[in-house]
Design a protein around this motif. Structure first.
Motif, mmCIF file in Angstrom:
data_model
loop_
_atom_site.group_PDB
_atom_site.id
_atom_site.type_symbol
_atom_site.label_atom_id
_atom_site.label_comp_id
_atom_site.label_asym_id
_atom_site.label_seq_id
_atom_site.Cartn_x
_atom_site.Cartn_y
_atom_site.Cartn_z
ATOM 1 N N ASN A 204 7.077 -15.635 2.873
ATOM 2 C CA ASN A 204 7.269 -14.808 1.678
ATOM 3 C C ASN A 204 5.996 -14.689 0.848
ATOM 4 O O ASN A 204 5.777 -13.684 0.169
ATOM 5 N N GLN A 207 0.795 -11.613 2.257
ATOM 6 C CA GLN A 207 0.668 -10.177 1.987
ATOM 7 C C GLN A 207 0.361 -9.382 3.256
ATOM 8 O O GLN A 207 0.677 -8.200 3.341
ATOM 9 N N ASP A 229 10.604 -6.135 9.877
ATOM 10 C CA ASP A 229 10.901 -5.125 8.855
ATOM 11 C C ASP A 229 10.981 -5.760 7.469
ATOM 12 O O ASP A 229 10.504 -5.183 6.476
ATOM 13 N N ARG A 230 11.587 -6.919 7.369
ATOM 14 C CA ARG A 230 11.727 -7.599 6.080
ATOM 15 C C ARG A 230 10.353 -7.987 5.512
ATOM 16 O O ARG A 230 10.119 -7.909 4.314
ATOM 17 N N GLY A 232 7.404 -6.607 6.365
ATOM 18 C CA GLY A 232 6.392 -5.564 6.462
ATOM 19 C C GLY A 232 5.303 -5.939 7.442
ATOM 20 O O GLY A 232 4.118 -5.622 7.253
ATOM 21 N N GLN A 331 12.155 -12.498 1.789
ATOM 22 C CA GLN A 331 12.154 -11.470 0.755
ATOM 23 C C GLN A 331 11.536 -10.183 1.306
ATOM 24 O O GLN A 331 10.509 -10.224 1.992
ATOM 25 N N ALA A 332 12.166 -9.059 0.991
ATOM 26 C CA ALA A 332 11.671 -7.771 1.485
ATOM 27 C C ALA A 332 10.359 -7.411 0.790
ATOM 28 O O ALA A 332 10.258 -7.465 -0.440
ATOM 29 N N LYS A 333 9.359 -7.090 1.580
ATOM 30 C CA LYS A 333 8.066 -6.659 1.036
ATOM 31 C C LYS A 333 8.185 -5.223 0.523
ATOM 32 O O LYS A 333 8.772 -4.347 1.191
ATOM 33 N N THR A 334 7.639 -4.979 -0.646
ATOM 34 C CA THR A 334 7.645 -3.623 -1.200
ATOM 35 C C THR A 334 6.349 -2.877 -0.905
ATOM 36 O O THR A 334 6.330 -1.642 -0.841
ATOM 37 N N ASP A 335 5.282 -3.619 -0.723
ATOM 38 C CA ASP A 335 3.992 -3.003 -0.388
ATOM 39 C C ASP A 335 3.849 -3.008 1.141
ATOM 40 O O ASP A 335 3.669 -4.049 1.754
ATOM 41 N N LEU A 336 3.954 -1.832 1.740
ATOM 42 C CA LEU A 336 3.891 -1.708 3.197
ATOM 43 C C LEU A 336 2.554 -1.158 3.676
ATOM 44 O O LEU A 336 2.444 -0.690 4.819
ATOM 45 N N SER A 337 1.552 -1.210 2.839
ATOM 46 C CA SER A 337 0.258 -0.622 3.209
ATOM 47 C C SER A 337 -0.368 -1.323 4.407
ATOM 48 O O SER A 337 -1.025 -0.674 5.248
#
Length: 594
Positions: A204, A207, A229-230, A232, A331-337
């Motif tokens: 988690n 990055q 997927d979770r 990223g 925890q789901a990553k919100t930044d998928l860059s």
């Protein structure tokens, strides 16, 4: 006729679920062969050589999910098994081997074919035992089977030929006797919740999460995908894990290492977190630098934990079960860059591979052979590869889809495994198309003879599609390039030149279909013809040995060694320069370079 030790032995194998044995006969194992004939409920597959029987047992275990069983006589028959058994050991698959032995009455007398087989097999086997009395055979079979299945290892039972013919006796109920039973069920193996929580904390906090999967992740694609997927994350595949994830997922970067892709290399060099799942990938230079990434590793074998990269959290457990337990804690990553950047690189890499495959060559580019196969692969196809340069094209250019299987000799990296692997795959799944990718060196070493085995048995298969693709370049190509790039030495003709053999004609001679292709524009049509055949096919491509199996990352030392090779004067210097230039320029210049 009273029940013999061999009759009981075969009966016990059947009780353990054995339905097929790969082997070769000999007088040291005749008692067991007679019992197999009398029982009639275990199929005996007669190979051309005992080494091939052991390879088939290893591959059968990989492709069927059942234990592979092989058999030989004593003496030379037993020694021939060794290479294939080491293949099973190195790739962590269960195999049960049966070997004959000289009579007990002659043991210790330097008798014909008398070898100390228990000592010989002691390194390769997790369990090896020579039987001495009838009542011993029961627990030897039971323990050997259970250990092989539980430890994903090799068990060897040695039976002196005079013992095989003795009357069977149950163990007497007295001091010193052993009473064993059959059966083994693999447990649900999941780490403690506290260890899962520690692993989740590491993952988690990352990055830039990279995942590396191996053979231990085969069958866990859904779980790996959910975790990726979770987080990223993107995922690279060790060679034995090629079919663990399909290649049409944009975040899958394909192979890693010397046979790997550029995106896999870049991902490992820039990640801050690494999740390793069921892999023993050995090459440190293709993993993150020590201290660069925090790592979590999952493996069913505790001996493989933290042995390749220092993991902060080591999870001893089954890959699918452990990932399912871990997923709710992530925890789901919100930044998928990070993921989007790697996926974009992978899209560009597939274009680079296509451009490399379509470069002109003399006469056929070996990369094109595999590139043209990928879109034509039938659903549920099984692909095997030999070691050598063909493994480069298998690793990079072959796109595996969901539902397909593939494998090769991974840990041992032995030549000569592709055809016996493909034969075993067909016996495990007679309704599925099977394709073997083989260099001409391995064909001459031992694979041509096993085409006779295909000729003997293919009409039993419900789907006759079985293809061996031979890359005929008259060169032991992988070693040639290793001499040039790793050692800085010119190609040594005395060791590298091999005879030009018409492999497709040999196939025709023994009743198979033969196809020969030496024109680039005919490669696709050759594959289509082979896949439409009503019988097994020997598909021979005349390929260019000067197409370099370039690694994804060329080190300064490798470049320096190649220049040293050219400075010293390579026999094929002009071809080396042209071939390397075309491959390097494929990423820069569009179209076919003449």
């Amino acid at each position: 006729m009273s029940k013999t030790v061999s009759d009981f032995f075969v009966e016990r194998l059947h009780a353990w679920g054995v339905r097929r044995i790969f082997g070769y006969p000999g007088d040291g194992i005749n008692g067991v062969l007679g019992a197999l004939n009398r029982a009639g409920n275990i199929e005996f597959i007669q190979v051309r050589h005992e080494e091939m029987a052991a390879f088939m047992a290893s591959a059968y275990s990989k492709f069927s999910g059942s234990i592979g069983v092989c058999l030989s006589t004593g003496g030379p028959g037993a020694t021939h098994l060794i290479t294939g058994l080491y293949d099973a050991k190195m790739d962590h698959v269960p195999v049960f081997a049966i070997a004959g032995q000289a009579p007990r009455t002659s043991r210790g007398a330097h008798y014909q074919q008398e070898l100390n087989l228990d000592r010989m097999f002691s390194d390769v086997a997790d369990y090896v035992q020579e039987a001495e009395v009838p009542s011993q055979v029961r627990h030897i079979v039971d323990r050997g089977m259970r250990i092989a299945l539980a430890e994903n290892g090799v068990s060897v039972v040695v039976l002196p030929n005079d013992l095989q013919e003795e009357a069977w006796e149950d163990p007497p109920r007295q001091h010193g006797s052993v009473f064993s039973g059959i059966g083994y069920s693999r447990p649900r193996m999941v780490p403690y919740e506290a260890d899962l929580a520690r692993a989740a904390d590491v993952l988690n906090s990352g990055q830039r999460v990279a995942i590396l999967v191996g053979a231990g992740a085969i069958g866990a694609a859904g779980e790996v995908t959910a975790v990726a997927d979770r987080l990223g994350a993107c995922a690279a595949k060790a060679l034995l894990g090629k079919c663990a994830l399909p290649d049409d997922l944009p975040w899958v970067t394909g192979a890693i290492g010397l046979l790997g892709t550029e995106p896999s290399y870049d991902m490992m060099m820039h990640c801050d977190t690494l999740l390793m799942i069921g892999t023993g990938f050995p090459y440190a230079e293709f993993l993150p630098k020590q201290g660069q990434a925090r790592a979590v590793q999952i493996d069913i074998d505790p001996g493989m934990l933290s042995v390749r990269y220092p993991a902060e959290v080591n999870l001893h457990g089954d890959a699918a079960e452990t990932l399912r337990a871990l997923l709710p804690l992530l925890q789901a990553k919100t930044d998928l860059s990070w993921r989007e950047r790697i996926a974009s690189q992978m899209g560009d890499w597939w274009k680079t591979l296509e451009e490399r495959a379509m470069q002109s060559a003399n006469p056929v580019n070996p990369q094109r052979v595999v590139w043209e196969l990928s879109p034509r692969l039938p659903d549920r196809a099984i692909i095997t590869s030999d070691s050598g340069s063909c493994a480069n094209w298998y690793a990079r250019d072959l796109k595996i889809r969901e539902g397909q299987l593939c494998s090769l000799s991974g840990g041992l990296a032995s030549m000569g495994a592709a055809v016996p692997y493909a034969i075993a795959a067909k016996f495990a799944h007679p309704d599925r198309p099977v394709i073997a990718l083989v260099g001409d060196g391995a064909m001459q070493m031992n694979n041509m003879a096993e085409l006779i085995t295909v000729s003997k048995y293919w009409q039993r298969w419900s789907d006759p599609r079985w293809i061996v693709c031979v890359f005929n370049n008259q060169d032991l190509n992988q070693v040639t390039w290793e001499q040039r790039v790793m050692e800085g030495d010119p190609r040594f003709d005395a060791t590298q030149n091999i005879p030009d053999v018409p492999y497709h004609r040999f196939g025709e001679l023994i009743g198979l279909k033969g196809i020969f292709c030496d024109r680039p524009d005919n490669v696709a049509a050759a594959w289509e013809e082979a896949l439409a055949s009503d019988r097994p096919v020997v598909l021979e491509f005349k390929t260019d040995p000067e197409v370099p199996p370039l690694p994804s990352h060329i080190s300064f030392k490798q470049a320096k060694n190649l220049m040293s090779t050219l400075w010293k004067g390579d026999p094929d210097e002009s071809g080396v320069i042209v071939g390397a230039a075309k491959q390097m320029l494929a990423k820069i210049l569009p179209g076919d370079k003449q």
